[in-house]
Design a protein around this motif. Structure first.
Motif, PDB file in Angstrom:
ATOM      1  N   VAL A  66     -19.559   6.543  -5.811  1.00 65.59           N
ATOM      2  CA  VAL A  66     -20.590   5.665  -4.952  1.00 65.59           C
ATOM      3  C   VAL A  66     -19.688   4.518  -3.990  1.00 65.59           C
ATOM      4  CG1 VAL A  66     -22.407   3.910  -4.811  1.00 65.59           C
ATOM      5  CG2 VAL A  66     -22.330   5.737  -6.709  1.00 65.59           C
ATOM      6  N   PRO A  67     -20.065   5.007  -2.679  1.00 65.28           N
ATOM      7  CA  PRO A  67     -19.261   3.929  -1.825  1.00 65.28           C
ATOM      8  C   PRO A  67     -19.485   2.426  -1.950  1.00 65.28           C
ATOM      9  CG  PRO A  67     -20.246   5.785  -0.429  1.00 65.28           C
ATOM     10  CD  PRO A  67     -20.633   5.779  -1.806  1.00 65.28           C
ATOM     11  N   ALA A  68     -18.535   1.706  -2.121  1.00 64.63           N
ATOM     12  CA  ALA A  68     -18.698   0.232  -2.300  1.00 64.63           C
ATOM     13  C   ALA A  68     -17.386  -0.464  -2.162  1.00 64.63           C
ATOM     14  CB  ALA A  68     -19.324   0.128  -3.797  1.00 64.63           C
ATOM     15  N   PRO A  69     -17.454  -1.796  -2.097  1.00 67.53           N
ATOM     16  CA  PRO A  69     -16.104  -2.349  -1.590  1.00 67.53           C
ATOM     17  C   PRO A  69     -15.047  -2.301  -2.683  1.00 67.53           C
ATOM     18  CG  PRO A  69     -18.143  -3.706  -0.517  1.00 67.53           C
ATOM     19  CD  PRO A  69     -18.711  -2.662  -1.425  1.00 67.53           C
ATOM     20  N   ALA A  70     -15.604  -2.467  -3.783  1.00 71.87           N
ATOM     21  CA  ALA A  70     -14.749  -2.596  -5.083  1.00 71.87           C
ATOM     22  C   ALA A  70     -14.121  -1.286  -5.295  1.00 71.87           C
ATOM     23  CB  ALA A  70     -15.390  -2.941  -6.020  1.00 71.87           C
ATOM     24  N   THR A  71     -14.817  -0.008  -5.098  1.00 69.79           N
ATOM     25  CA  THR A  71     -14.428   1.359  -5.215  1.00 69.79           C
ATOM     26  C   THR A  71     -13.305   1.576  -4.313  1.00 69.79           C
ATOM     27  OG1 THR A  71     -16.602   1.991  -6.021  1.00 69.79           O
ATOM     28  CG2 THR A  71     -15.019   3.723  -5.240  1.00 69.79           C
ATOM     29  N   ALA A  72     -13.821   1.067  -2.889  1.00 72.22           N
ATOM     30  CA  ALA A  72     -12.620   1.470  -1.617  1.00 72.22           C
ATOM     31  C   ALA A  72     -11.570   0.781  -1.884  1.00 72.22           C
ATOM     32  CB  ALA A  72     -13.349   0.944  -0.487  1.00 72.22           C
ATOM     33  N   ILE A  73     -11.387  -0.496  -2.659  1.00 73.66           N
ATOM     34  CA  ILE A  73     -10.202  -1.334  -2.865  1.00 73.66           C
ATOM     35  C   ILE A  73      -9.250  -0.544  -4.029  1.00 73.66           C
ATOM     36  CG2 ILE A  73      -9.413  -3.541  -3.933  1.00 73.66           C
ATOM     37  CD1 ILE A  73     -11.586  -4.896  -2.421  1.00 73.66           C
ATOM     38  N   VAL A  74     -10.007  -0.247  -5.044  1.00 75.63           N
ATOM     39  CA  VAL A  74      -9.048   0.355  -6.055  1.00 75.63           C
ATOM     40  C   VAL A  74      -8.597   1.807  -5.533  1.00 75.63           C
ATOM     41  CG1 VAL A  74      -9.416   1.657  -8.233  1.00 75.63           C
ATOM     42  CG2 VAL A  74     -10.450  -0.513  -7.930  1.00 75.63           C
ATOM     43  N   CYS A  75      -9.589   2.688  -4.877  1.00 75.50           N
ATOM     44  CA  CYS A  75      -8.986   3.796  -4.109  1.00 75.50           C
ATOM     45  C   CYS A  75      -7.677   3.366  -3.312  1.00 75.50           C
ATOM     46  CB  CYS A  75     -10.064   4.702  -3.602  1.00 75.50           C
ATOM     47  SG  CYS A  75     -11.182   5.341  -4.780  1.00 75.50           S
ATOM     48  N   PHE A  76      -7.835   2.357  -2.463  1.00 73.09           N
ATOM     49  CA  PHE A  76      -6.811   2.208  -1.540  1.00 73.09           C
ATOM     50  C   PHE A  76      -5.507   1.870  -2.238  1.00 73.09           C
ATOM     51  CE2 PHE A  76      -4.555  -1.356   0.735  1.00 73.09           C
ATOM     52  CZ  PHE A  76      -3.943  -0.518   1.870  1.00 73.09           C
ATOM     53  N   ILE A  77      -5.614   0.804  -3.250  1.00 73.61           N
ATOM     54  CA  ILE A  77      -4.545   0.627  -4.078  1.00 73.61           C
ATOM     55  C   ILE A  77      -3.735   1.892  -4.766  1.00 73.61           C
ATOM     56  CG2 ILE A  77      -3.452  -0.636  -5.866  1.00 73.61           C
ATOM     57  CD1 ILE A  77      -5.549  -2.830  -5.290  1.00 73.61           C
ATOM     58  N   ALA A  78      -4.475   2.653  -5.305  1.00 66.56           N
ATOM     59  CA  ALA A  78      -3.973   4.071  -5.882  1.00 66.56           C
ATOM     60  C   ALA A  78      -3.437   4.705  -4.657  1.00 66.56           C
ATOM     61  CB  ALA A  78      -5.281   4.560  -6.455  1.00 66.56           C
ATOM     62  N   TYR A  79      -3.933   5.242  -3.457  1.00 67.87           N
ATOM     63  CA  TYR A  79      -3.343   5.827  -2.480  1.00 67.87           C
ATOM     64  C   TYR A  79      -2.140   5.233  -2.009  1.00 67.87           C
ATOM     65  CZ  TYR A  79      -2.674   7.532   2.287  1.00 67.87           C
ATOM     66  OH  TYR A  79      -2.177   7.910   3.454  1.00 67.87           O
ATOM     67  N   MET A  80      -1.953   3.863  -1.723  1.00 67.93           N
ATOM     68  CA  MET A  80      -0.749   3.389  -1.315  1.00 67.93           C
ATOM     69  C   MET A  80       0.416   3.711  -2.196  1.00 67.93           C
ATOM     70  SD  MET A  80      -1.252   2.895   1.773  1.00 67.93           S
ATOM     71  CE  MET A  80       0.531   1.873   2.170  1.00 67.93           C
ATOM     72  N   ALA A  81      -0.193   3.158  -3.562  1.00 66.77           N
ATOM     73  CA  ALA A  81       1.019   3.409  -4.708  1.00 66.77           C
ATOM     74  C   ALA A  81       1.432   4.894  -4.705  1.00 66.77           C
ATOM     75  CB  ALA A  81       0.301   2.879  -5.978  1.00 66.77           C
ATOM     76  N   ALA A  82       0.680   5.791  -4.654  1.00 66.96           N
ATOM     77  CA  ALA A  82       1.150   7.255  -4.782  1.00 66.96           C
ATOM     78  C   ALA A  82       2.052   7.522  -3.382  1.00 66.96           C
ATOM     79  CB  ALA A  82      -0.271   7.937  -4.834  1.00 66.96           C
ATOM     80  N   TYR A  83       1.498   6.871  -2.465  1.00 72.54           N
ATOM     81  CA  TYR A  83       2.394   7.414  -1.110  1.00 72.54           C
ATOM     82  C   TYR A  83       3.550   6.697  -1.363  1.00 72.54           C
ATOM     83  CZ  TYR A  83       4.052   6.868   3.608  1.00 72.54           C
ATOM     84  OH  TYR A  83       4.720   7.263   4.859  1.00 72.54           O
ATOM     85  N   ALA A  84       3.734   5.516  -1.732  1.00 76.06           N
ATOM     86  CA  ALA A  84       5.219   4.890  -1.910  1.00 76.06           C
ATOM     87  C   ALA A  84       5.943   5.600  -2.895  1.00 76.06           C
ATOM     88  CB  ALA A  84       4.793   3.418  -2.469  1.00 76.06           C
ATOM     89  N   ALA A  85       5.315   6.206  -3.821  1.00 78.70           N
ATOM     90  CA  ALA A  85       6.094   6.952  -4.871  1.00 78.70           C
ATOM     91  C   ALA A  85       6.451   8.432  -4.344  1.00 78.70           C
ATOM     92  CB  ALA A  85       5.223   7.277  -6.104  1.00 78.70           C
ATOM     93  N   LEU A  86       5.795   8.943  -3.097  1.00 81.89           N
ATOM     94  CA  LEU A  86       6.004  10.192  -2.615  1.00 81.89           C
ATOM     95  C   LEU A  86       7.246  10.013  -1.584  1.00 81.89           C
ATOM     96  CD1 LEU A  86       2.974  12.374  -2.420  1.00 81.89           C
ATOM     97  CD2 LEU A  86       4.884  12.904  -3.429  1.00 81.89           C
ATOM     98  N   PHE A  87       7.274   8.896  -0.920  1.00 78.31           N
ATOM     99  CA  PHE A  87       7.861   8.622   0.077  1.00 78.31           C
ATOM    100  C   PHE A  87       9.456   8.297  -0.633  1.00 78.31           C
ATOM    101  CE2 PHE A  87       9.952   5.349   2.840  1.00 78.31           C
ATOM    102  CZ  PHE A  87       9.849   5.944   4.225  1.00 78.31           C
ATOM    103  N   ILE A  88       9.534   7.554  -1.766  1.00 78.29           N
ATOM    104  CA  ILE A  88      10.968   7.567  -2.430  1.00 78.29           C
ATOM    105  C   ILE A  88      11.351   8.713  -2.985  1.00 78.29           C
ATOM    106  CG2 ILE A  88      11.965   6.336  -4.180  1.00 78.29           C
ATOM    107  CD1 ILE A  88      10.143   3.743  -3.551  1.00 78.29           C
ATOM    108  N   GLY A  89      10.404   9.492  -3.583  1.00 81.33           N
ATOM    109  CA  GLY A  89      10.635  10.749  -4.316  1.00 81.33           C
ATOM    110  C   GLY A  89      11.282  11.800  -3.283  1.00 81.33           C
ATOM    111  N   LEU A  90      10.743  11.976  -2.047  1.00 79.80           N
ATOM    112  CA  LEU A  90      11.172  12.752  -1.159  1.00 79.80           C
ATOM    113  C   LEU A  90      12.394  12.272  -0.433  1.00 79.80           C
ATOM    114  CD1 LEU A  90       7.658  13.824   0.174  1.00 79.80           C
ATOM    115  CD2 LEU A  90       9.114  15.200  -1.155  1.00 79.80           C
ATOM    116  N   ARG A  91      12.916  11.150  -0.681  1.00 77.54           N
ATOM    117  CA  ARG A  91      14.072  10.562  -0.112  1.00 77.54           C
ATOM    118  C   ARG A  91      13.944  10.584   1.452  1.00 77.54           C
ATOM    119  NH1 ARG A  91      19.219  13.249  -3.269  1.00 77.54           N
ATOM    120  NH2 ARG A  91      18.368  12.418  -5.399  1.00 77.54           N
ATOM    121  N   ALA A  92      12.634   9.953   1.846  1.00 77.64           N
ATOM    122  CA  ALA A  92      12.144  10.016   3.350  1.00 77.64           C
ATOM    123  C   ALA A  92      12.848   8.766   3.997  1.00 77.64           C
ATOM    124  CB  ALA A  92      10.740   9.958   3.588  1.00 77.64           C
ATOM    125  N   ILE A  93      13.824   8.097   3.280  1.00 78.91           N
ATOM    126  CA  ILE A  93      14.329   6.669   3.708  1.00 78.91           C
ATOM    127  C   ILE A  93      15.466   6.731   4.802  1.00 78.91           C
ATOM    128  CG2 ILE A  93      15.040   4.480   3.173  1.00 78.91           C
ATOM    129  CD1 ILE A  93      13.477   4.749   0.370  1.00 78.91           C
TER     130      ILE A  93
END
Length: 517
Positions: free
Chosen positions: A465-492
């Motif tokens: 269900v789209p809601a502000p709280a849901t969007a915030i939780v999903c956003f935090i999960a997305y950025m955390a997963a992206y940071a992990a992939l960014f570092i894991g793929l050695r894209a630095i």
């Protein structure tokens, strides 16, 4: 030059300057975004959909005339000032400042008078009698708006980014917001809102001019260029940029005007909201480009081409990364964002926002290609690319708006934006032999888009269900997963640490943020 082992002093200095300056500009843009959002929310909720559409049309029309009035000097002046500073030619700098202000003021007065005189005819063209009076009032804002843009260009040439932040990004919307609140509290008419807009631009221009005159008093002491060499050179460089700006105007504003002609002001208002939100995706890359262009001009003027190339590649990568938070919110949870800001009356704007995001994404993906070409003086290439785009946008708007309405307008704009950036990137590669798509950058792009797709389809498959709280939780999960992939793929890249360090130092200079860091 072996970039894998060392980084030249000029490249290091240039990237630090871009990073620190971008942080200042980005801070100002964030403040401006917040103020403008509050303004738009207040306007949308206080006015009828018809009145907001008239306001959007009036603002579109004066925006076009302001582009004409600047004569391309908003880019030309900053480029020439940076160029003469690089050559330590203070006389040339003074003449550029004088010429830019005089030419822009004359042109803006002519355009303001023309709009006032022909306001009735323009209103008749758009089938809206209410538009006539709004145009008469708002025409008075053209000279002050143009002079603000020229003053921003002048200070940009000196790489003094704080001036733009203080006056253009903060004072202008803040003064309009203050006056708008007075209008709302007193229950005044729609014309009072337009008058408040005019007053805010006039106040900002006067304050900006007074501060700039005091700050740069030594640069304003020169008489007009008697020989006209600097003035004519500035005009020859800037007029082609005016053509570019007019083509850009056709790409963005022509669609709004055609929507106003074929449909109603109500649909214009909805499209304006979608465009405003879509433009937020360009916040980081435009903030970076503001500092990047004079820095790139200096590198090019010193024939440090390799450093220019690397600056472009790194700037592109970080411009894209900085865009990801808004891209996630607008693509995965557009309805939440729109309803939260503008209310259920504008819920159908969510689909428009998704369409625009798909087109606007190419801007941060390809980076400051436009600014790089300007720094090289390749205005003709920019004109050719944007001419093709403007024609595509115009044709698609005419074909798609009558049967599809605002959705057709969004599709037309998205396709034209993609074509523009693709052409600019190809031409930059042909000229300079550089493109931003390094191994690390491609890894960064693919990982971010893969995660974005997973969250987009996952949210629908799980019926979240789209809601502000849901969007915030999903956003935090997305950025955390992206940071992990960014570092894991050695894209630095090695420059990334330097840029983060420069940004951190700049943020630490801000009292509250500095204490947190």
């Amino acid at each position: 030059m072996n970039f894998g082992l060392t980084m030249s002093k000029s490249l290091d200095s240039s990237l630090r300057q871009i990073a620190k300056g971008t942080t200042i500009i980005f801070s100002g843009v964030i403040a401006s975004m917040a103020l403008n959002f509050i303004l738009r929310v207040a306007l949308v909720r206080y006015t009828t959909q018809g009145d907001y559409g008239v306001y959007s049309l009036a603002l579109t029309i004066i925006s076009m005339l302001c582009i004409v009035s600047t004569l391309g000097l908003d880019e030309g002046a900053s480029r020439y000032i940076a160029y003469f500073l690089g050559k330590s030619d203070s006389s040339g700098v003074k003449r550029v400042i004088f010429s830019a202000l005089a030419l822009a003021l004359a042109a803006s007065l002519i355009c303001a008078a023309a709009l006032f005189i022909f306001s009735d005819a323009i209103a008749l063209f758009f089938h809206s009698r209410e538009l006539s009076n709004a145009l008469k009032i708002i025409s008075l804002a053209i000279p002050s708006t143009v002079l603000i843009q020229i003053l921003v260009s002048i200070t940009r040439g000196f790489n003094v980014s704080i001036m733009k932040v203080l006056f253009n990004d903060v004072m202008k919307p803040l003064s309009f917001l203050a006056l708008l609140l007075i209008v709302i509290l007193l229950g005044m008419s729609f014309d009072a809102i337009i008058t408040a807009y005019v007053a805010s631009t006039s106040l900002t221009m006067l304050a900006f001019a007074a501060f700039t005159l005091k700050w740069y008093s030594g640069h304003y002491s020169a008489a007009p260029d008697a020989g006209g060499q600097v003035t004519m050179g500035l005009i020859r460089f800037s007029i082609p940029l005016l053509s570019v700006n007019m083509l850009l105007m056709m790409m963005s504003q022509a669609t709004t005007l055609l929507l106003g002609f074929f449909k109603t002001p109500i649909e214009v208002g909805k499209f304006d909201i979608a465009i405003m939100m879509g433009n937020l995706l360009l916040t980081v890359i435009n903030s970076m480009g503001y500092i990047y262009m004079p820095t790139a001009s200096s590198l090019y003027g010193k024939n440090q081409v390799e450093d220019l190339k690397r600056s472009y590649i790194i700037s592109t990568k970080w411009g894209y990364i900085g865009t990801l938070p808004m891209l996630f919110a607008f693509l995965v949870f557009p309805g939440v964002v729109v309803d939260l800001l503008f209310g259920p009356r504008y819920s159908d704007v969510a689909v428009l926002l998704q369409v625009l995001c798909l087109g606007y994404l190419i801007n941060p993906l390809t980076g400051p290609n436009y600014h790089t070409l300007i720094s090289m003086g390749k205005t003709r290439i920019i004109i050719e690319s944007f001419l093709a785009n403007a024609l595509i946008n115009l044709v698609l708007s005419i074909l798609l708006i009558p049967p599809m309405g605002v959705i057709g307008a969004a599709i037309a704009v998205s396709i034209s934006v993609m074509v523009a950036n693709a052409l600019l990137t190809v031409r930059l590669y042909q000229l300079l032999g550089v493109h931003p798509f390094t191994r690390n950058y491609v890894a960064s792009i693919l990982s971010s888009l893969l995660l974005l797709s997973l969250f987009f389809f996952g949210a629908r498959w799980l019926a979240i269900v789209p809601a502000p709280a849901t969007a915030i939780v999903c956003f935090i999960a997305y950025m955390a997963a992206y940071a992990a992939l960014f570092i894991g793929l050695r894209a630095i890249d090695k420059e990334d640490a330097m840029i983060l360090s420069a940004v951190k130092l700049r943020l630490q200079s801000i009292p509250v943020i500095g204490q947190v860091l």
